[in-house]
Write an enzyme that holds these catalytic residues in place. Structure first.
Site, PDB file in Angstrom:
ATOM      1  N   ASP A   1      17.617 -32.529   1.066  1.00 45.31           N
ATOM      2  CA  ASP A   1      18.144 -31.170   1.023  1.00 45.31           C
ATOM      3  C   ASP A   1      19.662 -31.280   1.081  1.00 45.31           C
ATOM      4  OD1 ASP A   1      18.759 -28.526   1.245  1.00 45.31           O
ATOM      5  OD2 ASP A   1      17.627 -28.175   3.092  1.00 45.31           O
TER       6      ASP A   1
ATOM      7  N   ASP B   1      18.893 -27.568  -5.146  1.00 42.46           N
ATOM      8  CA  ASP B   1      19.480 -28.459  -4.132  1.00 42.46           C
ATOM      9  C   ASP B   1      18.445 -29.199  -3.279  1.00 42.46           C
ATOM     10  OD1 ASP B   1      18.647 -26.306  -2.579  1.00 42.46           O
ATOM     11  OD2 ASP B   1      20.265 -26.593  -1.128  1.00 42.46           O
ATOM     12  N   GLU B   2      17.221 -29.281  -3.775  1.00 41.14           N
ATOM     13  CA  GLU B   2      16.196 -30.005  -3.027  1.00 41.14           C
ATOM     14  C   GLU B   2      15.372 -30.879  -3.960  1.00 41.14           C
ATOM     15  OE1 GLU B   2      13.805 -27.741  -0.134  1.00 41.14           O
ATOM     16  OE2 GLU B   2      15.125 -26.061  -0.626  1.00 41.14           O
TER      17      GLU B   2
HETATM   18 MG   LIG Z   1      20.375 -27.136   0.960  1.00 45.74          MG
END
Ligand SMILES: [Mg+2]
Length: 427
Positions: A27, A125-126
């Site tokens: 993350d 974003d993961e």
């Molecule tokens: Mg994040």
């Protein structure tokens, strides 16, 4: 917890608990803001707000990311720019450069793929990485995770919080443990001890509404939730109930969707040709019911649930229309699908009178699937949308190259990212 039957009395076909922690979740920390701070020294160490707006000087739009300096004032993704400007007088507000972020996500993915080819870009974003097939080459999954984290730091100058667990659910929760720049490994043996004391709201997908319900029945921790009979949960939350029960035990059957595992089935639909046209609405609705039942039957046979219901009409051979509505629940039942299809039909009443339909059809999309009859994972259900878009963006880029992602799809992503009906993502 008192008053509940012990969970053993409930028959649940759960996927078996994995014996090794081979799933990695990355993350990125304050992703968009971090990318901007990396590229612009002026932004570093200052509250920076990345906005989803055409004009960062205006008060319209919504915050899409806030640097850690801005977060201390309570400003985070999803807050309106107007609200953010009220509390942050000296912050820097900029418009997001989503092409740049997507490009960076692709770079992160390439780094991950040096280690394992089972990499799922879960949202911008993961990422998830399945290291089970390659861990022996690197001295274990935790080493793989650490090396990836270091490579991202060294090569892209960005920090990631990393979680390692026996499945996606646990890995994702682990990455939350120590943000920013965190690194957390949860072994299967430690699971009950680690999970039970956590607040129930920490489970991926337990949103405010669900949490309110749990508060009301005295379920505060994940351990409490594990003691609630699965029958109670399914009565209350439908198919999500069983997934919640599994989640409370740290069980999650979803797989890391690498390139090969992409969903092929996009929708289930049936149509019926009507010769030179029928304008009798009762007759049309009767046909619609038959079509809906056929669609629902196929979905049940193949183990799919869907949320978006689309009505298609060809009118007097002149033109076609399709009208869609997204429902609050995932379903595979005609009794849920039909009323929505009829409501869509009724809205086109005038058109139908004017131009008798020559074809009528109904389809269900936005699908999720119970894998091989296994209980659905909470996880599969909830962030499906992010995934769909990431895959879509990937597919466009694979086909047309880096520059071919249109603003329209980014807008779609944004909309989807910030609105998760019924099941709110716990963030
Ligand atoms: Mg994040």
């Amino acid at each position: 917890m008192t008053g509940f039957i012990p969970r053993d009395s409930a028959a649940v076909d759960s996927p078996p608990l994995a014996t090794a922690s081979d799933i990695i979740h990355l993350d990125m920390d304050a992703y968009f803001a971090s990318v901007e701070q990396r590229d612009m020294p002026l932004y570093r160490g200052r509250p920076l707000v990345v906005c989803h707006t055409d004009d960062p000087n205006s008060l319209r739009g919504v915050v899409s990311a806030a640097s850690y300096e801005a977060r201390t004032y309570g400003v985070k993704a999803g807050v309106s720019v107007l609200e953010a400007k009220k509390v942050l007088k000296n912050a820097i507000f900029i418009a997001g450069n989503y092409d740049k972020y997507l490009h960076t996500t692709r770079q992160i993915k390439e780094i991950c793929r040096r280690y394992s080819d089972i990499v799922e870009v879960y949202s911008v974003d993961e990422l998830f990485i399945d290291a089970s097939k390659v861990k022996h080459l690197f001295g274990g999954t935790a080493r793989v995770a650490l090396e990836i984290k270091r490579a991202i730091q060294n090569e892209l100058n960005l920090t990631a919080s990393v979680g390692v667990g026996p499945n996606k659910l646990v890995a994702k929760m682990a990455s939350e443990f120590n943000k920013p720049d965190g690194f957390t490994v949860i072994e299967p043996d430690d699971l009950p001890d680690v999970f039970a004391p956590l607040p129930v709201g920490d489970i991926v997908g337990v949103g405010r509404r669900m949490k309110r319900h749990f508060d009301a029945i005295g379920v505060k921790t994940i351990g409490d939730l594990a003691d609630v009979p699965v029958d109670y949960l399914t009565a209350k939350f439908g198919i999500v109930g069983a997934a919640l029960h599994n989640a409370s035990l740290g069980i999650d059957g979803s797989v890391v969707a690498g390139r090969q595992a992409r969903e092929i089935v996009k929708s289930f639909g049936h149509t019926h040709a009507l010769g030179s046209g029928i304008s009798d609405k009762r007759e049309l609705k009767r046909l619609l019911l038959g079509l809906t039942e056929g669609v629902a039957r196929r979905m049940r046979r193949e183990g799919y649930y869907g949320r978006a219901i689309t009505l298609r009409l060809s009118l007097a051979r002149m033109f076609s229309i399709s009208r869609s509505k997204t429902t609050a629940y995932f379903t595979q039942e005609a009794k849920d699908i039909y009323p929505v299809a009829v409501a869509l039909f009724d809205r086109e009443s005038e058109l139908v009178e004017q131009y008798p339909p020559t074809l009528i059809g109904v389809s269900v999309s936005r699908l999720i699937r119970t894998e091989d009859g296994i209980q659905l994972s909470v996880f599969d259900i909830i962030e499906r949308k992010n995934k769909e878009l990431t895959v879509a963006v990937d597919a466009i880029r694979d086909k047309f190259g880096e520059r071919a992602v249109f603003r329209a799809s980014l807008d779609t992503w944004k909309r989807q990212h910030h609105t998760v009906p019924r099941l709110e993502v716990a963030k």
